[in-house]
Design an enzyme around this catalytic site. Sequence first.
Site, PDB file in Angstrom:
ATOM      1  N   ASP A   9      -0.714  -3.632   4.672  1.00 35.42           N
ATOM      2  CA  ASP A   9      -0.838  -2.436   4.329  1.00 35.42           C
ATOM      3  C   ASP A   9      -1.900  -1.490   5.151  1.00 35.42           C
ATOM      4  O   ASP A   9      -2.913  -0.979   4.811  1.00 35.42           O
ATOM      5  CB  ASP A   9      -1.604  -2.681   2.747  1.00 35.42           C
ATOM      6  CG  ASP A   9      -0.611  -3.397   1.912  1.00 35.42           C
ATOM      7  OD1 ASP A   9       0.571  -3.179   2.016  1.00 35.42           O
ATOM      8  OD2 ASP A   9      -1.233  -4.098   1.107  1.00 35.42           O
ATOM      9  N   ASP A  58       8.347  -4.456   0.002  1.00 35.85           N
ATOM     10  CA  ASP A  58       7.404  -4.139  -1.291  1.00 35.85           C
ATOM     11  C   ASP A  58       7.527  -2.664  -1.907  1.00 35.85           C
ATOM     12  O   ASP A  58       6.815  -2.107  -1.693  1.00 35.85           O
ATOM     13  CB  ASP A  58       6.049  -4.472  -1.362  1.00 35.85           C
ATOM     14  CG  ASP A  58       5.462  -4.569  -2.420  1.00 35.85           C
ATOM     15  OD1 ASP A  58       6.047  -4.150  -3.673  1.00 35.85           O
ATOM     16  OD2 ASP A  58       4.079  -4.649  -2.607  1.00 35.85           O
ATOM     17  N   LYS A  60       9.022  -1.831  -4.758  1.00 35.70           N
ATOM     18  CA  LYS A  60       8.640  -1.897  -6.426  1.00 35.70           C
ATOM     19  C   LYS A  60       9.797  -1.264  -7.015  1.00 35.70           C
ATOM     20  O   LYS A  60       9.485  -0.120  -7.730  1.00 35.70           O
ATOM     21  CB  LYS A  60       7.587  -1.759  -7.044  1.00 35.70           C
ATOM     22  CG  LYS A  60       6.328  -2.647  -6.279  1.00 35.70           C
ATOM     23  CD  LYS A  60       4.728  -2.386  -7.145  1.00 35.70           C
ATOM     24  CE  LYS A  60       3.816  -3.561  -6.609  1.00 35.70           C
ATOM     25  NZ  LYS A  60       3.579  -3.516  -5.113  1.00 35.70           N
ATOM     26  N   GLY A 169      -3.178 -10.917  -4.866  1.00 27.05           N
ATOM     27  CA  GLY A 169      -4.532 -10.903  -5.731  1.00 27.05           C
ATOM     28  C   GLY A 169      -5.703 -11.851  -5.161  1.00 27.05           C
ATOM     29  O   GLY A 169      -6.694 -12.061  -5.714  1.00 27.05           O
ATOM     30  N   GLN A 173      -9.151  -9.398  -4.277  1.00 30.06           N
ATOM     31  CA  GLN A 173      -9.075  -8.997  -5.616  1.00 30.06           C
ATOM     32  C   GLN A 173      -9.685 -10.159  -6.486  1.00 30.06           C
ATOM     33  O   GLN A 173      -9.705 -10.154  -7.810  1.00 30.06           O
ATOM     34  CB  GLN A 173      -7.829  -8.728  -5.977  1.00 30.06           C
ATOM     35  CG  GLN A 173      -7.130  -7.543  -5.614  1.00 30.06           C
ATOM     36  CD  GLN A 173      -5.652  -7.133  -5.883  1.00 30.06           C
ATOM     37  OE1 GLN A 173      -5.272  -7.329  -7.279  1.00 30.06           O
ATOM     38  NE2 GLN A 173      -4.830  -6.871  -5.185  1.00 30.06           N
ATOM     39  N   GLY A 174     -10.295 -11.228  -5.832  1.00 27.58           N
ATOM     40  CA  GLY A 174     -11.063 -12.240  -6.486  1.00 27.58           C
ATOM     41  C   GLY A 174     -10.227 -13.649  -6.649  1.00 27.58           C
ATOM     42  O   GLY A 174     -10.755 -14.526  -7.134  1.00 27.58           O
TER      43      GLY A 174
HETATM   44  O1  O7M Z   1      -4.762  -8.677  -0.737  1.00 23.44           O
HETATM   45  P1  O7M Z   1      -4.674  -7.231  -1.155  1.00 23.44           P
HETATM   46  O2  O7M Z   1      -5.526  -7.110  -2.486  1.00 23.44           O
HETATM   47  O3  O7M Z   1      -5.467  -6.500   0.027  1.00 23.44           O
HETATM   48  O4  O7M Z   1      -3.446  -6.741  -1.132  1.00 23.44           O
HETATM   49  C1  O7M Z   1      -2.575  -7.326  -2.165  1.00 23.44           C
HETATM   50  C2  O7M Z   1      -1.052  -6.805  -1.866  1.00 23.44           C
HETATM   51  O5  O7M Z   1      -0.353  -7.210  -3.021  1.00 23.44           O
HETATM   52  C3  O7M Z   1      -0.975  -5.133  -1.819  1.00 23.44           C
HETATM   53  O6  O7M Z   1      -0.016  -4.888  -1.208  1.00 23.44           O
HETATM   54  C4  O7M Z   1      -0.636  -4.768  -3.356  1.00 23.44           C
HETATM   55  O7  O7M Z   1       0.269  -3.791  -3.458  1.00 23.44           O
HETATM   56  C5  O7M Z   1       0.141  -6.161  -3.536  1.00 23.44           C
HETATM   57  N1  O7M Z   1       0.322  -6.658  -5.241  1.00 23.44           N
HETATM   58  C6  O7M Z   1      -1.070  -6.823  -6.092  1.00 23.44           C
HETATM   59  O8  O7M Z   1      -2.056  -6.419  -5.381  1.00 23.44           O
HETATM   60  N2  O7M Z   1      -0.919  -6.834  -7.021  1.00 23.44           N
HETATM   61  C7  O7M Z   1       0.313  -6.905  -7.866  1.00 23.44           C
HETATM   62  O9  O7M Z   1       0.275  -7.161  -9.188  1.00 23.44           O
HETATM   63  C8  O7M Z   1       1.537  -6.739  -7.172  1.00 23.44           C
HETATM   64  C9  O7M Z   1       1.492  -6.528  -5.773  1.00 23.44           C
HETATM   65  C10 O7M Z   1       2.723  -7.102  -4.921  1.00 23.44           C
HETATM   66  O10 O7M Z   1       2.967  -7.210  -4.110  1.00 23.44           O
HETATM   67  O11 O7M Z   1       3.733  -6.509  -5.851  1.00 23.44           O
HETATM   68  C11 O7M Z   1       5.023  -6.837  -5.291  1.00 23.44           C
END
Ligand code: O7M
Length: 211
Positions: A9, A58, A60, A169, A173-174
């Site tokens: 990202d 991704d 969605k 997550g 995100q913990g």
């Molecule tokens: O590790 P992070 O938190 O920096 O990134 C997590 C990635 O997973 C980020 O691209 C989010 O958009 C995605 N994601 C979630 O964090 N939570 C969700 O419930 C779903 C997604 C996801 O990847 O959906 C396909």
Amino acid sequence: MTELILSLDVTGLKEALRIAGACAPEIDAIKVGYPLALAAGLGIAGELAGFGLPLIADFKVADIPNTNTLICEQVFAAGFSAVIAQGFPGPDSVAACVEAAHAHGGECYVVAEMSHPGALTFFSAGVPERLCEIVAETGADGIIAPATRPERVRALRALIGKKKILSPGIGAQGGDPAEIAPLVDGMIVGRSIYGAADPAAAARTYAPYRR
Ligand code: O7M
């Protein structure tokens, strides 16, 4: 086998290629979402192809069936190997994504429950369970389920059996990789890898959880 999926990202093409290149030996797939695709264009799939890893789009996808088909055709023509769809638009919308994916030899995953606190506003009261039924009905390849709620991952596993669970997550995100890895097929990790001073070293810290 629990795979490590890098959630790339970042919004700079050079940065994306640098991080992907450094991490490639330590990861099993790369997930590209709106931040990078909007910044670099869908051609990012071609740019990343050289690393030889599966590329997950991704986006969605959450529209009517015809529009979902058009979106997924673009995704697979660009070179992605999987697409992620939302399930709440209903089974016909999901089926459109699954059909496009499978027609290209690709995969389609459906978001069953999201990882952030506010997700429970709508991803609750039997909704994730109904989304798992849609996964079974449409022949989708698996679900996205929250590493921040391992007990929910266990509950959804009981519903989807051997279909794959990809779980975001972890880290920022913990979510705890040691707890979630045994429950899922793929750990989706973003910031704790791409945001590290040494992304490859950060990715290597997940090696004990890749089975
Ligand atoms: O590790 P992070 O938190 O920096 O990134 C997590 C990635 O997973 C980020 O691209 C989010 O958009 C995605 N994601 C979630 O964090 N939570 C969700 O419930 C779903 C997604 C996801 O990847 O959906 C396909």
